[in-house]
Enzyme design. Structure first.
Site, mmCIF file in Angstrom:
data_model
loop_
_atom_site.group_PDB
_atom_site.id
_atom_site.type_symbol
_atom_site.label_atom_id
_atom_site.label_comp_id
_atom_site.label_asym_id
_atom_site.label_seq_id
_atom_site.Cartn_x
_atom_site.Cartn_y
_atom_site.Cartn_z
ATOM 1 N N GLY A 37 8.608 1.409 3.188
ATOM 2 C CA GLY A 37 7.399 2.161 3.513
ATOM 3 C C GLY A 37 6.195 1.808 2.668
ATOM 4 O O GLY A 37 5.172 2.487 2.723
ATOM 5 N N ASP A 79 -2.591 6.293 12.986
ATOM 6 C CA ASP A 79 -3.405 5.085 13.259
ATOM 7 C C ASP A 79 -3.353 4.683 14.723
ATOM 8 O O ASP A 79 -4.385 4.414 15.337
ATOM 9 C CB ASP A 79 -3.038 3.918 12.312
ATOM 10 C CG ASP A 79 -1.599 3.445 12.384
ATOM 11 O OD1 ASP A 79 -0.757 4.159 12.972
ATOM 12 O OD2 ASP A 79 -1.311 2.354 11.846
ATOM 13 N N ARG A 101 0.843 -1.197 0.000
ATOM 14 C CA ARG A 101 0.000 0.000 0.000
ATOM 15 C C ARG A 101 0.877 1.245 0.000
ATOM 16 O O ARG A 101 2.027 1.220 0.452
ATOM 17 C CB ARG A 101 -0.940 0.022 1.202
ATOM 18 C CG ARG A 101 -0.249 0.061 2.563
ATOM 19 C CD ARG A 101 -0.233 1.457 3.173
ATOM 20 N NE ARG A 101 0.625 1.529 4.350
ATOM 21 C CZ ARG A 101 1.893 1.883 4.313
ATOM 22 N NH1 ARG A 101 2.495 2.160 3.174
ATOM 23 N NH2 ARG A 101 2.605 1.941 5.429
ATOM 24 N N ASP A 120 -1.453 -0.647 7.755
ATOM 25 C CA ASP A 120 -0.973 -1.495 6.665
ATOM 26 C C ASP A 120 -1.896 -2.686 6.441
ATOM 27 O O ASP A 120 -2.224 -3.042 5.301
ATOM 28 C CB ASP A 120 0.438 -2.012 6.978
ATOM 29 C CG ASP A 120 1.425 -0.882 7.166
ATOM 30 O OD1 ASP A 120 1.035 0.289 6.979
ATOM 31 O OD2 ASP A 120 2.590 -1.165 7.511
ATOM 32 N N HIS A 180 1.354 8.192 10.932
ATOM 33 C CA HIS A 180 1.507 8.211 12.396
ATOM 34 C C HIS A 180 0.236 8.691 13.087
ATOM 35 O O HIS A 180 0.291 9.348 14.128
ATOM 36 C CB HIS A 180 2.712 9.065 12.808
ATOM 37 C CG HIS A 180 4.010 8.476 12.348
ATOM 38 N ND1 HIS A 180 4.648 7.470 13.032
ATOM 39 C CD2 HIS A 180 4.761 8.733 11.250
ATOM 40 C CE1 HIS A 180 5.756 7.142 12.381
ATOM 41 N NE2 HIS A 180 5.847 7.887 11.292
HETATM 42 P P1 ADP Z 1 7.929 -2.352 4.949
HETATM 43 O O1 ADP Z 1 6.774 -3.105 5.533
HETATM 44 O O2 ADP Z 1 7.696 -0.881 4.894
HETATM 45 O O3 ADP Z 1 8.384 -2.879 3.638
HETATM 46 P P2 ADP Z 1 9.267 -3.447 7.249
HETATM 47 O O4 ADP Z 1 10.588 -3.145 7.878
HETATM 48 O O5 ADP Z 1 8.049 -3.330 8.084
HETATM 49 O O6 ADP Z 1 9.152 -2.532 5.940
HETATM 50 O O7 ADP Z 1 9.292 -4.928 6.677
HETATM 51 C C1 ADP Z 1 10.331 -5.361 5.819
HETATM 52 C C2 ADP Z 1 10.730 -6.764 6.189
HETATM 53 O O8 ADP Z 1 9.662 -7.697 5.926
HETATM 54 C C3 ADP Z 1 11.888 -7.287 5.356
HETATM 55 O O9 ADP Z 1 13.142 -6.854 5.865
HETATM 56 C C4 ADP Z 1 11.708 -8.794 5.500
HETATM 57 O O10 ADP Z 1 12.181 -9.246 6.752
HETATM 58 C C5 ADP Z 1 10.189 -8.938 5.502
HETATM 59 N N1 ADP Z 1 9.697 -9.214 4.134
HETATM 60 C C6 ADP Z 1 8.834 -8.476 3.423
HETATM 61 N N2 ADP Z 1 8.625 -9.027 2.195
HETATM 62 C C7 ADP Z 1 9.359 -10.145 2.144
HETATM 63 C C8 ADP Z 1 9.578 -11.154 1.142
HETATM 64 N N3 ADP Z 1 9.004 -11.117 -0.050
HETATM 65 N N4 ADP Z 1 10.416 -12.170 1.459
HETATM 66 C C9 ADP Z 1 11.014 -12.244 2.660
HETATM 67 N N5 ADP Z 1 10.853 -11.326 3.627
HETATM 68 C C10 ADP Z 1 10.051 -10.277 3.387
HETATM 69 MG MG MG Z 2 6.089 -3.021 7.464
#
Ligand code: ADP
Ligand code: MG
Length: 345
Positions: free
Chosen positions: A106, A24, A15, A150, A22
């Site tokens: 993000g 929610d 999304r 999210d 900030h």
């Molecule tokens: P955002 O949700 O904004 O992308 P976050 O830090 O909340 O950032 O989440 C990112 C983390 O989610 C990645 O570092 C990984 O650990 C996990 N993740 C997300 N998508 C995948 C994927 N396709 N495969 C493996 N891990 C994933």
């Molecule tokens: Mg996230």
């Protein structure tokens, strides 16, 4: 021979939050839109092991069920493990994860992964239960006390629409995206750092403010002088003014006033930069560059902050190639909700 429906494909969108960051966790308002970038989990149900490989990481997830603790290795797998702990699936799953989302930028790759995983593992409850399960999983996986932005965006998405979410009542209104408006996401090139600890600190500041003036979602800026600490006061001012901006931006979007919509986005960025202090100099510079371009109505940092992506609203084609800034950028469309397809074979 009877075919068993064991082959499955779960898909969940990421999304982009158009405005309302900030807010929610404070019971406020936000206007996100699910996007046509997301996570796909493909595989087979059966057995008593959970085995998943992600195209993004060298190490695979391989554990036997039932699983009681999400704190496993590799790190990325904790999000999926936490879902398995919550869900206690009847059978195992073996498959692969692919994603068109940038991770940690993000655009909510984590909630997208959690929701795709829950569907792949056989979740059968209501949409709201799915969003809540993913939220609990995120907390169990990484200890971040995230709000529901999210997860709700991913589960309640509607193609061609943004969602105006009231986190106080959990009411969700769909808002049609006007024709003639491009939503463009540009990666700042800055990987997020310290987002987890800074997020928890910002959230605690909002709770402190609410203990002095009452719920921020229903407070007004006239209440702010009662908060003595200047930092807590600024954090509260962001949440209060951001909720008003969401109301005004949603009305502007509904009436097709894309110029005023963009202005609210840029105002939101200033508030996130100055009052909530979750931007970085590189992100600020990118917002300046984008908003100076002809046909760009507004731009702001999106998501938890401290790097990651900027979202801009503009005339069609005004940002023709969003990859020119950092190498990563997308013109995104409002996508539909997460789904699960079982295929007989
Ligand atoms: P955002 O949700 O904004 O992308 P976050 O830090 O909340 O950032 O989440 C990112 C983390 O989610 C990645 O570092 C990984 O650990 C996990 N993740 C997300 N998508 C995948 C994927 N396709 N495969 C493996 N891990 C994933
Ligand atoms: Mg996230």
């Amino acid at each position: 021979m009877t075919a068993s429906p064991t082959l499955g494909v779960a898909q969940a969108p990421g999304r982009v939050n158009l405005i309302g960051d900030h807010t929610d966790h404070a019971g406020g308002l936000a206007l996100p839109m699910a996007i046509d970038l997301g996570t796909t989990i493909e595989g087979r149900r059966g057995g008593d092991r959970l085995q998943l490989r992600s195209a993004q990481f060298p190490s695979a997830l391989s554990v036997s069920l039932p699983l009681r603790d999400a704190r496993i290795e590799p790190d990325w797998a904790r999000y999926v493990a936490a879902v398995a702990v919550e869900l206690q699936p009847q059978q195992g799953f073996t498959g692969t994860i692919t994603s068109t989302l940038p991770l940690g930028a993000g655009l909510s790759s984590s909630a997208s992964l959690e929701i795709a995983a829950a569907l792949a593992l056989g979740f059968t409850g209501s949409d709201m239960e799915l969003a809540l399960l993913a939220q609990r999983s995120e907390f169990a996986a990484v200890g971040v006390p995230c709000g529901l932005l999210d997860q709700l965006s991913c589960v309640f998405a509607r193609e061609g629409h943004a969602l105006c979410i009231d986190f106080g009542s959990l009411e969700i209104e769909t808002v049609p995206m006007p024709v003639g408006l491009d939503i463009v996401v540009v990666h700042s090139g800055v990987e997020r750092t310290l987002a987890g600890s800074a997020y928890a600190e910002r959230r605690a500041a909002c709770e402190r403010a609410a203990s002095i003036i009452g719920p921020l979602a229903t407070s007004s800026i006239e209440d702010l002088p009662a908060i003595a600490d200047p930092i807590i006061r600024r954090r509260a001012r962001h949440v209060i003014t951001e909720c008003s901006r969401v109301v005004e931006a949603t009305a502007a979007l509904r009436s097709g006033d894309v110029v005023s919509f963009g202005e609210h986005m840029t105002d939101s960025h200033r508030s996130l930069r100055d009052d909530f202090e979750v931007s970085t100099p590189e992100v600020d510079a990118l917002v300046e560059v984008l908003t100076a371009m002809p046909g760009v109505h507004g731009a702001r940092i999106t998501g938890a902050g401290f790097g990651g992506c900027v979202v801009a609203a503009c005339e069609p084609g005004a940002i023709a190639d969003p990859t020119t800034f950092s190498g990563r950028g997308w013109i995104v469309r409002a996508a539909g909700p997460a789904s699960m397809q079982l295929i007989d074979d």
